[in-house]
Design an enzyme around this catalytic site. Structure first.
Site, PDB file in Angstrom:
ATOM      1  NE  ARG A  81     101.365   2.241  61.006  1.00 11.87           N
ATOM      2  CZ  ARG A  81     100.119   2.219  61.459  1.00 11.87           C
ATOM      3  NH1 ARG A  81      99.255   3.165  61.104  1.00 11.87           N
ATOM      4  NH2 ARG A  81      99.693   1.247  62.236  1.00 11.87           N
ATOM      5  CE1 TYR A 221     110.015   4.423  65.586  1.00 10.64           C
ATOM      6  CE2 TYR A 221     107.995   3.816  64.452  1.00 10.64           C
ATOM      7  CZ  TYR A 221     109.015   3.512  65.337  1.00 10.64           C
ATOM      8  OH  TYR A 221     109.026   2.297  65.966  1.00 10.64           O
ATOM      9  N   GLY A 223     106.918   3.837  59.382  1.00  7.53           N
ATOM     10  CA  GLY A 223     105.948   3.959  58.312  1.00  7.53           C
ATOM     11  C   GLY A 223     105.658   5.399  57.885  1.00  7.53           C
ATOM     12  CE  LYS A 230     102.709  -1.488  56.993  1.00 10.22           C
ATOM     13  NZ  LYS A 230     102.746  -1.497  58.407  1.00 10.22           N
ATOM     14  CG  HIS A 250      98.947  -4.549  57.091  1.00 14.53           C
ATOM     15  ND1 HIS A 250      98.384  -4.110  58.279  1.00 14.53           N
ATOM     16  CD2 HIS A 250     100.277  -4.551  57.301  1.00 14.53           C
ATOM     17  CE1 HIS A 250      99.351  -3.860  59.157  1.00 14.53           C
ATOM     18  NE2 HIS A 250     100.496  -4.125  58.590  1.00 14.53           N
ATOM     19  CB  SER A 272      99.955  -2.141  63.334  1.00 16.32           C
ATOM     20  OG  SER A 272      99.768  -1.663  62.021  1.00 16.32           O
ATOM     21  CB  ALA A 273     101.488  -4.227  67.404  1.00 14.68           C
ATOM     22  CB  CYS A 274      97.489  -7.980  65.651  1.00 18.08           C
ATOM     23  SG  CYS A 274      96.699  -6.591  66.484  1.00 18.08           S
ATOM     24  CG  ASP A 297     104.119  -5.012  57.605  1.00 15.36           C
ATOM     25  OD1 ASP A 297     103.407  -5.277  58.599  1.00 15.36           O
ATOM     26  OD2 ASP A 297     104.218  -3.863  57.131  1.00 15.36           O
ATOM     27  CB  SER A 388     111.159  -0.344  70.761  1.00 12.05           C
ATOM     28  OG  SER A 388     110.774  -1.481  71.514  1.00 12.05           O
ATOM     29  NE  ARG A 389     107.139  -1.319  64.889  1.00  8.06           N
ATOM     30  CZ  ARG A 389     106.147  -2.001  64.316  1.00  8.06           C
ATOM     31  NH1 ARG A 389     106.398  -2.909  63.413  1.00  8.06           N
ATOM     32  NH2 ARG A 389     104.893  -1.774  64.661  1.00  8.06           N
ATOM     33  CG  PHE A 515     104.073 -16.798  70.594  1.00  6.04           C
ATOM     34  CD1 PHE A 515     104.476 -15.649  69.913  1.00  6.04           C
ATOM     35  CD2 PHE A 515     103.481 -16.652  71.850  1.00  6.04           C
ATOM     36  CE1 PHE A 515     104.315 -14.387  70.483  1.00  6.04           C
ATOM     37  CE2 PHE A 515     103.320 -15.396  72.422  1.00  6.04           C
ATOM     38  CZ  PHE A 515     103.742 -14.272  71.729  1.00  6.04           C
ATOM     39  CG  ASN A 518      99.342 -19.131  66.881  1.00 14.30           C
ATOM     40  OD1 ASN A 518      98.518 -19.424  67.756  1.00 14.30           O
ATOM     41  ND2 ASN A 518      99.962 -17.959  66.847  1.00 14.30           N
TER      42      ASN A 518
HETATM   43  P1  GTP Z   1     103.414  -4.738  62.705  1.00 15.10           P
HETATM   44  O1  GTP Z   1     104.860  -4.865  62.403  1.00 15.10           O
HETATM   45  O2  GTP Z   1     103.096  -3.537  63.526  1.00 15.10           O
HETATM   46  O3  GTP Z   1     102.557  -4.808  61.492  1.00 15.10           O
HETATM   47  O4  GTP Z   1     103.051  -5.946  63.743  1.00 15.10           O
HETATM   48  P2  GTP Z   1     102.878  -7.525  63.529  1.00 15.10           P
HETATM   49  O5  GTP Z   1     101.490  -7.826  63.086  1.00 15.10           O
HETATM   50  O6  GTP Z   1     103.974  -8.069  62.708  1.00 15.10           O
HETATM   51  O7  GTP Z   1     102.980  -8.064  65.045  1.00 15.10           O
HETATM   52  P3  GTP Z   1     104.122  -8.919  65.760  1.00 15.10           P
HETATM   53  O8  GTP Z   1     104.262 -10.298  65.189  1.00 15.10           O
HETATM   54  O9  GTP Z   1     105.353  -8.123  65.833  1.00 15.10           O
HETATM   55  O10 GTP Z   1     103.506  -9.075  67.220  1.00 15.10           O
HETATM   56  C1  GTP Z   1     103.128  -7.976  68.004  1.00 15.10           C
HETATM   57  C2  GTP Z   1     103.035  -8.365  69.452  1.00 15.10           C
HETATM   58  O11 GTP Z   1     102.083  -9.417  69.608  1.00 15.10           O
HETATM   59  C3  GTP Z   1     104.353  -8.870  70.029  1.00 15.10           C
HETATM   60  O12 GTP Z   1     104.540  -8.335  71.310  1.00 15.10           O
HETATM   61  C4  GTP Z   1     104.159 -10.359  70.073  1.00 15.10           C
HETATM   62  O13 GTP Z   1     104.931 -10.956  71.091  1.00 15.10           O
HETATM   63  C5  GTP Z   1     102.657 -10.517  70.294  1.00 15.10           C
HETATM   64  N1  GTP Z   1     102.160 -11.777  69.689  1.00 15.10           N
HETATM   65  C6  GTP Z   1     102.432 -12.229  68.439  1.00 15.10           C
HETATM   66  N2  GTP Z   1     101.852 -13.432  68.205  1.00 15.10           N
HETATM   67  C7  GTP Z   1     101.180 -13.744  69.339  1.00 15.10           C
HETATM   68  C8  GTP Z   1     100.374 -14.879  69.721  1.00 15.10           C
HETATM   69  O14 GTP Z   1     100.169 -15.839  68.977  1.00 15.10           O
HETATM   70  N3  GTP Z   1      99.832 -14.830  70.991  1.00 15.10           N
HETATM   71  C9  GTP Z   1     100.055 -13.784  71.836  1.00 15.10           C
HETATM   72  N4  GTP Z   1      99.491 -13.834  73.046  1.00 15.10           N
HETATM   73  N5  GTP Z   1     100.822 -12.714  71.518  1.00 15.10           N
HETATM   74  C10 GTP Z   1     101.365 -12.691  70.279  1.00 15.10           C
HETATM   75  C1  SPV Z   2     102.680  -1.175  61.188  1.00 23.91           C
HETATM   76  O1  SPV Z   2     102.368  -0.239  61.939  1.00 23.91           O
HETATM   77  O2  SPV Z   2     101.835  -1.941  60.668  1.00 23.91           O
HETATM   78  C2  SPV Z   2     104.103  -1.428  60.899  1.00 23.91           C
HETATM   79  C3  SPV Z   2     105.070  -0.441  61.368  1.00 23.91           C
HETATM   80  O3  SPV Z   2     104.431  -2.402  60.250  1.00 23.91           O
HETATM   81  S1  SPV Z   2     105.165   0.911  60.314  1.00 23.91           S
HETATM   82  O4  SPV Z   2     106.216   0.648  59.335  1.00 23.91           O
HETATM   83  O5  SPV Z   2     105.545   2.062  61.146  1.00 23.91           O
HETATM   84  O6  SPV Z   2     103.934   1.131  59.629  1.00 23.91           O
HETATM   85 MN    MN Z   3     102.580  -3.689  59.701  1.00 23.80          MN
END
Ligand code: GTP
Ligand code: SPV
Ligand code: MN
Length: 607
Positions: A81, A221, A223, A230, A250, A272-274, A297, A388-389, A515, A518
């Site tokens: 994004r 790409y 979002g 989004k 979100h 995102s990615a958390c 999401d 990458s997704r 993971f 949790n």
């Molecule tokens: P978006 O799709 O961008 O909104 O991301 P998301 O919030 O769905 O994140 P996602 O579950 O894909 O995790 C993002 C990254 O965080 C990955 O590389 C996971 O392996 C890592 N991750 C997820 N959960 C945990 C956790 O509980 N502990 C740790 N250390 N890493 C985690």
């Molecule tokens: C995010 O960035 O929170 C995503 C990927 O879920 S995107 O669809 O590109 O927004």
């Molecule tokens: Mn997201």
């Protein structure tokens, strides 16, 4: 698929006059070679994926490993994004607020109209009717995306309910659908050869909240381009939700089932990615507990007649982060993509036609990286881009909850807010009440990730994980959250918690294994709701002592758990000026109740 000529609209499979005239207007502006109405059929998928293979955008994966699945590499500059290029074009600047880029809607439309003029030359213009959320909802949430990208069409087929099955819903709806216009911005001159990933250096992701329109230009790409996600389901929907008294967030939606077979629904907002996708597909390690997935999401939450808050996932697929996904961290995502019918963007390609990314099992000796380069274990660049997704259908998830498609949604018992913080923020904190929980969400912070261009690793305030996705003024948004609580029966509101799976020890290791583990933290949250678990009252809220968590069978030193749960007054005092700076930025639309919460926190901290 019904083809029609650009000039004649006769072949169009709808009688919705508003839709027809908009399609004609866009075709006149963008001058594609042809216009195609997408029907979402298997035949259309086969035709479009074959065309993408032919164009070099897709590589078909080995049928015995990932059936009916494809690998794609984007332009190296079109991988995430683009927040700097994302605009909320509300009528007034104040409407977009202090956290969004704003441009006057007429000015933006004029600028973008110039960009759109002739931009689909040499290409096909696709019309994708879609519905966010179940199609049998009382008021189905309709949209139409016009795009010149085949990649977008096949992605939308996975991510949304689209095509011939939703088009009848438009019959008597007039103009009440969101209009999303998308172009990669790469017209082709006669005889000019296309590139595998057409896009444009000039990018705009623009939203017009009052008129419920989205104009996107220059990116293919995620979002930026799949406008149901989004752009519609968060930015436009958050503005609609504000007007109508509901919440577009979100958030993942998870169903937890206790050993007593009682179901609890949890929604969780992480940036995102958390960790949303991972938590959404949780495989609990606590004996007797099970989990099922509703969404990973986005959550749309409305009050039901019984006064509880019900959540629906507007999406139909997962657009999940690949790196870090493996059979240990997220076995259910692995099982989902193994069934095939998926796209993989910017991961690496193995020599036997499968996909690989950092963190996945196996030790490949040779790969084609996302950049199309030879990759070996000695390479100094990652094989897969960090953002990458995989794009895969929810229905294939082995633990999808049977009610995932229910238009009523599911009643939420707990809301989690959480970010990625190396320090300060404990593993879990329960809020004192809804308003305090809103304060936790409003002041949430996280280290930036690869999901957006720029700034990776920097700590920033990301309220409710919505900073990049708010369709209106952040101050009004906080007030909206406060109002939602005030208008409800307090006993029926979800309990709000703040979590952090990412706290680190001095040597940089994660203090909490995360993971599936949790589930231990979620169990405590459920027990708090049931009134059976102890908690310690601290300055920031209610926190469990290590022995309040079910740690049976967990091989982690107790000292680490204690460090993960610690509330360090000095660290929190250091947080106060950052929150003050943030509230300063929100300005005069900051609710006084949020200011009150901050003052109360300072008092409790002795700050
Ligand atoms: P978006 O799709 O961008 O909104 O991301 P998301 O919030 O769905 O994140 P996602 O579950 O894909 O995790 C993002 C990254 O965080 C990955 O590389 C996971 O392996 C890592 N991750 C997820 N959960 C945990 C956790 O509980 N502990 C740790 N250390 N890493 C985690
Ligand atoms: C995010 O960035 O929170 C995503 C990927 O879920 S995107 O669809 O590109 O927004
Ligand atoms: Mn997201």
């Amino acid at each position: 698929m019904t083809a029609m000529t650009v000039s004649g609209i006769d072949g169009a499979p709808t009688a919705n006059a508003e839709l027809l005239s908009w399609v004609r207007e866009v075709a006149d502006l963008t001058t594609p070679d042809r216009v195609v109405w997408c029907d979402g059929s298997d035949a259309e998928w086969d035709r479009m994926t074959a065309q993408l293979v032919e164009a070099g955008t897709f590589v078909k994966l080995n049928e015995s490993k990932k059936p009916n699945s494809f690998w794609a590499a984007s332009d190296p500059d079109d991988v995430a994004r683009v927040e700097e290029r994302t605009f909320i074009c509300s009528a007034e600047r104040d409407g977009a607020g202090p956290t969004n880029n704003w441009m006057d809607p007429a000015e933006m439309k004029s600028t973008m109209t110039d960009l759109y003029r002739g931009c689909m030359r040499g290409r096909t213009m696709y019309v994708i009717p879609f519905c966010m959320g179940p199609t049998d909802a009382e008021i189905p949430m309709l949209g139409v995306e016009i795009t010149d990208s085949e990649y977008v069409v096949v992605s939308m087929r996975i991510m949304t309910r689209m095509g011939a099955s939703v088009l009848p819903l438009f019959a008597d709806r007039g103009g009440s659908f969101v209009k999303g216009l998308h172009s990669v911005g790469a017209p082709l001159e006669p005889g000019q050869e296309d590139v595998p990933w057409p896009c444009n250096d000039t990018k705009y992701i623009s939203h017009f909240p009052e008129t419920r329109e989205i104009w996107s230009f220059g990116s293919g790409y995620g979002g930026n381009a799949l406008l149901g996600k989004k752009c519609y389901a968060l930015r436009i929907a958050s503005a609609i939700a504000h007007d109508e008294g509901w919440l577009a967030e979100h958030m993942l939606i998870l169903k937890l089932i206790s050993p007593e077979e009682k179901a609890y629904y949890v929604a969780a907002a992480f940036p995102s990615a958390c960790g949303k996708t991972n938590l959404a597909m949780l495989q609990p390690t606590v004996p007797g507990w099970r989990a099922e997935t509703i969404g990973d999401d986005i959550a749309w939450m409305r009050f039901g007649e019984d006064g509880r808050l019900y959540a629906v996932n507007p999406e139909f697929g997962f657009f999940g982060v690949a790196p870090g996904t493996n059979w240990k961290t997220n076995p259910n995502a692995m099982r989902t993509i193994e069934k095939g019918n998926s796209l993989f963007t910017n991961v690496a390609l193995t020599d036997d036609g499968d996909v690989w990314w950092e963190g996945l099992e196996g030790e490949p000796q040779h790969l084609t990286s996302w950049l199309g380069e030879d990759w070996t274990p000695d390479s100094d660049k990652p094989a897969a881009h960090p953002n990458s997704r995989y794009t895969t259908p929810i229905a294939q998830c082995p633990v999808v909850a049977p009610e995932w498609n229910d238009p009523q949604g599911v009643p939420i018992s707990a809301i989690l807010f959480g970010g990625r913080r190396k320090t300060t923020v404990p593993l879990i904190t329960e809020s004192r009440d809804w308003q305090h929980g809103t304060f936790m969400g409003a002041t949430m912070s996280s280290e930036m990730t690869a999901a957006a261009k720029g700034g990776k690793g920097q700590v920033r305030r990301d309220p409710m994980a919505m900073l990049p996705f708010l369709g209106y003024n952040a101050g009004d948004y906080f007030q909206h959250w406060v109002n939602v609580g005030k208008g409800a029966d307090a006993d029926k509101l979800p309990r709000i918690f703040y979590v952090n799976w990412f706290r680190r020890g001095e040597d940089g290791r994660f203090l909490w294994p995360g993971f599936g583990e949790n589930s231990r933290v979620l169990k405590w949250a459920i027990e708090r709701i049931e009134g059976t678990a102890p908690a310690t009252e601290t300055a920031i809220g209610y926190v469990p002592a290590a022995d309040a968590l079910d740690l049976d069978g967990l091989d982690v030193p107790v000292a680490d758990i204690e460090a993960a749960l610690a509330v360090d007054t000095e660290e929190w005092k250091a947080e106060i000026p950052l929150i003050e700076e943030w509230f300063e930025k929100i300005g005069d639309r900051l609710p006084t109740s949020m200011r009150d919460e901050l003052e109360a926190l300072k008092l409790r901290l002795g700050a």
